[in-house]
Design a protein around this motif. Structure first.
Motif, PDB file in Angstrom:
ATOM      1  N   VAL A 233      50.914   8.334  67.941  1.00 23.95           N
ATOM      2  CA  VAL A 233      49.865   8.550  66.943  1.00 23.95           C
ATOM      3  C   VAL A 233      48.622   9.035  67.694  1.00 23.95           C
ATOM      4  CG1 VAL A 233      48.363   7.478  65.221  1.00 23.95           C
ATOM      5  CG2 VAL A 233      50.764   6.821  65.363  1.00 23.95           C
ATOM      6  N   LEU A 234      48.142  10.210  67.316  1.00 19.91           N
ATOM      7  CA  LEU A 234      46.960  10.800  67.956  1.00 19.91           C
ATOM      8  C   LEU A 234      45.806  10.772  66.956  1.00 19.91           C
ATOM      9  CD1 LEU A 234      49.432  12.047  69.521  1.00 19.91           C
ATOM     10  CD2 LEU A 234      48.049  14.087  69.816  1.00 19.91           C
ATOM     11  N   THR A 235      44.681  10.230  67.372  1.00 22.19           N
ATOM     12  CA  THR A 235      43.485  10.304  66.527  1.00 22.19           C
ATOM     13  C   THR A 235      42.545  11.333  67.142  1.00 22.19           C
ATOM     14  OG1 THR A 235      43.744   7.976  65.983  1.00 22.19           O
ATOM     15  CG2 THR A 235      41.623   8.980  65.478  1.00 22.19           C
ATOM     16  N   PHE A 236      42.197  12.336  66.344  1.00 19.90           N
ATOM     17  CA  PHE A 236      41.315  13.395  66.819  1.00 19.90           C
ATOM     18  C   PHE A 236      39.854  12.960  66.683  1.00 19.90           C
ATOM     19  CE2 PHE A 236      44.068  17.059  67.648  1.00 19.90           C
ATOM     20  CZ  PHE A 236      45.287  16.516  67.250  1.00 19.90           C
ATOM     21  N   ALA A 237      38.981  13.613  67.444  1.00 21.78           N
ATOM     22  CA  ALA A 237      37.552  13.285  67.371  1.00 21.78           C
ATOM     23  C   ALA A 237      37.033  13.472  65.944  1.00 21.78           C
ATOM     24  CB  ALA A 237      36.768  14.172  68.345  1.00 21.78           C
ATOM     25  N   SER A 238      37.637  14.391  65.188  1.00 19.26           N
ATOM     26  CA  SER A 238      37.233  14.646  63.795  1.00 19.26           C
ATOM     27  C   SER A 238      37.667  13.535  62.854  1.00 19.26           C
ATOM     28  CB  SER A 238      37.883  15.951  63.312  1.00 19.26           C
ATOM     29  OG  SER A 238      39.295  15.776  63.285  1.00 19.26           O
ATOM     30  N   GLY A 239      38.541  12.625  63.348  1.00 17.86           N
ATOM     31  CA  GLY A 239      39.086  11.579  62.484  1.00 17.86           C
ATOM     32  C   GLY A 239      40.496  11.869  61.992  1.00 17.86           C
ATOM     33  N   VAL A 240      40.977  13.113  62.159  1.00 20.20           N
ATOM     34  CA  VAL A 240      42.345  13.454  61.736  1.00 20.20           C
ATOM     35  C   VAL A 240      43.344  12.591  62.521  1.00 20.20           C
ATOM     36  CG1 VAL A 240      44.114  15.257  61.745  1.00 20.20           C
ATOM     37  CG2 VAL A 240      41.767  15.820  61.121  1.00 20.20           C
ATOM     38  N   ILE A 241      44.361  12.086  61.816  1.00 21.42           N
ATOM     39  CA  ILE A 241      45.404  11.283  62.471  1.00 21.42           C
ATOM     40  C   ILE A 241      46.706  12.075  62.442  1.00 21.42           C
ATOM     41  CG2 ILE A 241      46.751   9.160  62.364  1.00 21.42           C
ATOM     42  CD1 ILE A 241      44.303   7.869  60.999  1.00 21.42           C
ATOM     43  N   ALA A 242      47.278  12.325  63.641  1.00 20.28           N
ATOM     44  CA  ALA A 242      48.532  13.084  63.728  1.00 20.28           C
ATOM     45  C   ALA A 242      49.654  12.172  64.201  1.00 20.28           C
ATOM     46  CB  ALA A 242      48.367  14.252  64.697  1.00 20.28           C
ATOM     47  N   THR A 243      50.813  12.326  63.581  1.00 15.00           N
ATOM     48  CA  THR A 243      52.015  11.609  63.995  1.00 15.00           C
ATOM     49  C   THR A 243      52.902  12.603  64.725  1.00 15.00           C
ATOM     50  OG1 THR A 243      51.849  10.558  61.832  1.00 15.00           O
ATOM     51  CG2 THR A 243      53.824  10.084  63.109  1.00 15.00           C
ATOM     52  N   CYS A 244      53.315  12.270  65.942  1.00 14.78           N
ATOM     53  CA  CYS A 244      54.103  13.223  66.731  1.00 14.78           C
ATOM     54  C   CYS A 244      55.394  12.578  67.231  1.00 14.78           C
ATOM     55  CB  CYS A 244      53.325  13.695  67.964  1.00 14.78           C
ATOM     56  SG  CYS A 244      51.765  14.470  67.586  1.00 14.78           S
ATOM     57  N   GLN A 245      56.487  13.276  67.056  1.00 12.60           N
ATOM     58  CA  GLN A 245      57.742  12.862  67.704  1.00 12.60           C
ATOM     59  C   GLN A 245      58.125  13.964  68.676  1.00 12.60           C
ATOM     60  OE1 GLN A 245      61.096  10.918  65.583  1.00 12.60           O
ATOM     61  NE2 GLN A 245      62.186  12.793  66.099  1.00 12.60           N
ATOM     62  N   MET A 246      58.304  13.584  69.932  1.00 12.17           N
ATOM     63  CA  MET A 246      58.637  14.569  70.957  1.00 12.17           C
ATOM     64  C   MET A 246      59.930  14.103  71.608  1.00 12.17           C
ATOM     65  SD  MET A 246      54.886  15.111  72.624  1.00 12.17           S
ATOM     66  CE  MET A 246      53.543  15.794  71.660  1.00 12.17           C
ATOM     67  N   SER A 247      61.001  14.871  71.420  1.00 10.45           N
ATOM     68  CA  SER A 247      62.309  14.344  71.824  1.00 10.45           C
ATOM     69  C   SER A 247      63.224  15.405  72.397  1.00 10.45           C
ATOM     70  CB  SER A 247      62.991  13.701  70.610  1.00 10.45           C
ATOM     71  OG  SER A 247      64.205  13.120  70.994  1.00 10.45           O
ATOM     72  N   PHE A 248      63.975  15.016  73.439  1.00  6.34           N
ATOM     73  CA  PHE A 248      65.116  15.810  73.899  1.00  6.34           C
ATOM     74  C   PHE A 248      66.409  15.090  73.507  1.00  6.34           C
ATOM     75  CE2 PHE A 248      63.044  18.263  77.706  1.00  6.34           C
ATOM     76  CZ  PHE A 248      62.383  19.078  76.804  1.00  6.34           C
ATOM     77  N   ASP A 249      66.299  14.129  72.587  1.00  4.68           N
ATOM     78  CA  ASP A 249      67.482  13.405  72.125  1.00  4.68           C
ATOM     79  C   ASP A 249      67.840  13.765  70.688  1.00  4.68           C
ATOM     80  OD1 ASP A 249      68.236  11.641  74.388  1.00  4.68           O
ATOM     81  OD2 ASP A 249      66.160  11.001  74.170  1.00  4.68           O
ATOM     82  N   VAL A 250      66.982  14.532  70.020  1.00  4.76           N
ATOM     83  CA  VAL A 250      67.273  14.968  68.646  1.00  4.76           C
ATOM     84  C   VAL A 250      67.925  16.348  68.726  1.00  4.76           C
ATOM     85  CG1 VAL A 250      66.277  15.587  66.420  1.00  4.76           C
ATOM     86  CG2 VAL A 250      65.341  13.650  67.700  1.00  4.76           C
ATOM     87  N   TRP A 251      69.233  16.397  68.532  1.00  7.43           N
ATOM     88  CA  TRP A 251      69.945  17.684  68.638  1.00  7.43           C
ATOM     89  C   TRP A 251      69.816  18.491  67.355  1.00  7.43           C
ATOM     90  CZ3 TRP A 251      72.672  19.791  72.864  1.00  7.43           C
ATOM     91  CH2 TRP A 251      72.626  19.000  74.016  1.00  7.43           C
ATOM     92  N   HIS A 252      69.710  17.801  66.227  1.00  6.59           N
ATOM     93  CA  HIS A 252      69.563  18.506  64.944  1.00  6.59           C
ATOM     94  C   HIS A 252      68.602  17.728  64.071  1.00  6.59           C
ATOM     95  CE1 HIS A 252      72.941  20.959  66.125  1.00  6.59           C
ATOM     96  NE2 HIS A 252      73.601  19.850  66.408  1.00  6.59           N
ATOM     97  N   SER A 253      67.832  18.423  63.274  1.00  6.33           N
ATOM     98  CA  SER A 253      66.867  17.761  62.413  1.00  6.33           C
ATOM     99  C   SER A 253      66.449  18.729  61.321  1.00  6.33           C
ATOM    100  CB  SER A 253      65.648  17.347  63.240  1.00  6.33           C
ATOM    101  OG  SER A 253      64.555  17.091  62.402  1.00  6.33           O
ATOM    102  N   GLU A 254      65.934  18.204  60.234  1.00  8.30           N
ATOM    103  CA  GLU A 254      65.380  19.065  59.192  1.00  8.30           C
ATOM    104  C   GLU A 254      63.878  18.863  59.061  1.00  8.30           C
ATOM    105  OE1 GLU A 254      69.126  20.038  56.387  1.00  8.30           O
ATOM    106  OE2 GLU A 254      68.112  18.147  55.928  1.00  8.30           O
ATOM    107  N   LEU A 255      63.300  18.198  60.057  1.00  5.20           N
ATOM    108  CA  LEU A 255      61.854  17.979  60.037  1.00  5.20           C
ATOM    109  C   LEU A 255      61.136  19.302  60.328  1.00  5.20           C
ATOM    110  CD1 LEU A 255      61.761  14.632  62.027  1.00  5.20           C
ATOM    111  CD2 LEU A 255      61.207  14.942  59.613  1.00  5.20           C
ATOM    112  N   PRO A 256      59.921  19.476  59.783  1.00  6.23           N
ATOM    113  CA  PRO A 256      59.170  20.715  60.068  1.00  6.23           C
ATOM    114  C   PRO A 256      58.634  20.685  61.497  1.00  6.23           C
ATOM    115  CG  PRO A 256      57.838  19.181  58.823  1.00  6.23           C
ATOM    116  CD  PRO A 256      59.184  18.537  58.941  1.00  6.23           C
TER     117      PRO A 256
END
Ligand SMILES: NC(=O)c1ccc[n+]([C@@H]2O[C@H](COP(=O)([O-])OP(=O)(O)OC[C@H]3O[C@@H](n4cnc5c(N)ncnc54)[C@H](O)[C@@H]3O)[C@@H](O)[C@H]2O)c1
Length: 367
Positions: free
Chosen positions: A232-255
């Motif tokens: 979970v990244l909180t930007f200085a502007s207050g925006v909250i971003a959720t990030c998944q960073m993976s080399f274990d997801v071979w297939h996904s339908e996430l944007p």
């Protein structure tokens, strides 16, 4: 854009080298005069294949007075030391991502650039492409209202199926965070400004990987860096971003990347590509609208042209001539600190507050 001729020396002639050579060929003012590699036979092969007049080892390249700009395509763990050496040899440097693999090394690189007065730029440069600039224009013009949140999803680049020597991608300095994370963080910071705090968790999914790439130089890889990370990244502007960073997801339908605003949602293109559809759906819209590209396309979408490189080197050449520098060192350092903080947060199981900040790079489109 660049008006004088710049003489380029490419350091490192491995997997990405050919894509830089073909990408840089688009810009007649960028003239590749030498290739240097610690594997001299590889440098010689690369020079012959692309009609580059001189080749040799790394020291030959640093010593070549005809080289003004070094394009550093060595593996990530070598970026800091080689960039420092090139800067000290009086060269301007454009280094592949990440800028370095630790914050301390990144600081040393920045200090050397400042001391030597040379211009330092770093990948990724995909945020200079039409897709990222279109997303930025949509946000800056208020199309989705005030940004509130964002999601970013990095799936597996499947490097063990196509890279002949992918070990570095599964070791410190690699992994999804340091290898693919720079594209996503650069895209987010370009649109939303600097990151303030990060909380993350990570794990190694599979400790040993089988390499199936054609022409592979290794059959298995020991994995020594987290390959599945949630943050979970909180930007200085207050925006909250959720990030998944993976080399274990071979297939996904996430944007790839979405930004949620008070008036609607923006769905961005793959941040690893220069071009692609950017879509917006405002409250009340019955469907998504594909936005007109804010810039001319870099290359045909869905073709290998998207994998070519060169925009960032042209951006650096432009800065050498006194123009604006977008893929600049302060921006790359902030992205590096965010990525290191993400890994540190997962390792130490605590939230991390960043110490650096940066300006959003100047937009390329006309408002
Ligand atoms: N391969 C890709 O698809 C890709 C895509 C985007 C970015 N990148 C980035 O490009 C960089 C290089 O990646 P790659 O896949 O081409 O790696 P690679 O391992 O295929 O090639 C690296 C080359 O650098 C040489 N080298 C190593 N240390 C050196 C030194 N100290 N001085 C001079 N040469 C040295 C090696 O001999 C090798 O030829 C990395 O930073 C990577 O993150 C790669």
């Amino acid at each position: 854009m660049a008006e004088q001729t710049h003489r380029i020396g490419i350091l490192g002639s491995g997997n990405i080298f050919g894509r830089y050579v073909t990408g840089l060929a688009r810009y007649p003012e960028l003239n590749i005069v030498r290739v240097g590699d610690i594997d001299v036979a590889r440098a010689k092969r690369g020079a012959a294949e692309h009609s580059i007049p001189a080749w040799g080892d790394d020291a030959d390249l640093y010593a070549d007075d005809s080289v003004d700009i070094v394009v550093n395509l060595t593996p990530p763990v070598h970026h800091a030391r080689t960039t420092v050496t090139a800067l000290e040899a009086g060269k301007h440097v454009y280094v592949e991502k990440p800028l370095a693999t630790t914050v301390a090394d990144g600081e040393a690189v920045l200090a050397t650039a400042s001391r030597t007065g040379r211009v330092l730029g770093s990948a990724p440069d995909t945020f200079l492409g039409s897709a990222a600039q279109t997303a930025r224009k949509a946000i800056d013009s208020g199309l989705i209202g005030t940004p509130i949140g964002a999601s970013a999803f990095i799936g597996h680049s499947k490097a063990e199926t196509w890279h002949p020597d992918p070990a570095f991608l599964f070791q410190p300095g690699g992994g999804p965070v340091m290898d693919m994370g720079p594209y996503y963080l650069a895209a987010l910071v370009n649109c939303l400004g600097p990151v303030a705090t990060i909380s993350a968790a990570g794990r190694i999914g599979v400790p040993e990987r089988t390499v199936t790439a054609p022409g592979r130089t290794v059959d298995t890889i020991e994995v020594t860096v987290p390959t599945h990370t949630g943050a979970v990244l909180t930007f200085a502007s207050g925006v909250i971003a959720t990030c998944q960073m993976s080399f274990d997801v071979w297939h996904s339908e996430l944007p790839y990347l979405e930004i949620y605003g008070s008036e609607g949602t923006l769905s961005a293109a793959n941040p690893n590509h220069f071009d692609g559809d950017v879509r917006v759906r405002r409250h009340g819209d019955g469907d998504w609208t594909v936005l007109e590209p804010a810039l001319e396309l870099f290359g045909a979408v869905g073709t290998p042209e998207q994998a070519r490189r060169g925009l960032g080197v042209r951006d650096l050449a432009n800065a050498v001539e006194g123009g604006p520098h977008r893929a600049n060192a302060a921006f790359a350092f902030h992205v590096l600190e965010a990525l290191c903080s993400l890994e540190g947060s997962a390792r130490e199981r605590r939230s991390v507050t960043l110490t650096s900040t940066c300006e959003r790079p100047r937009a390329l489109f006309t408002a």
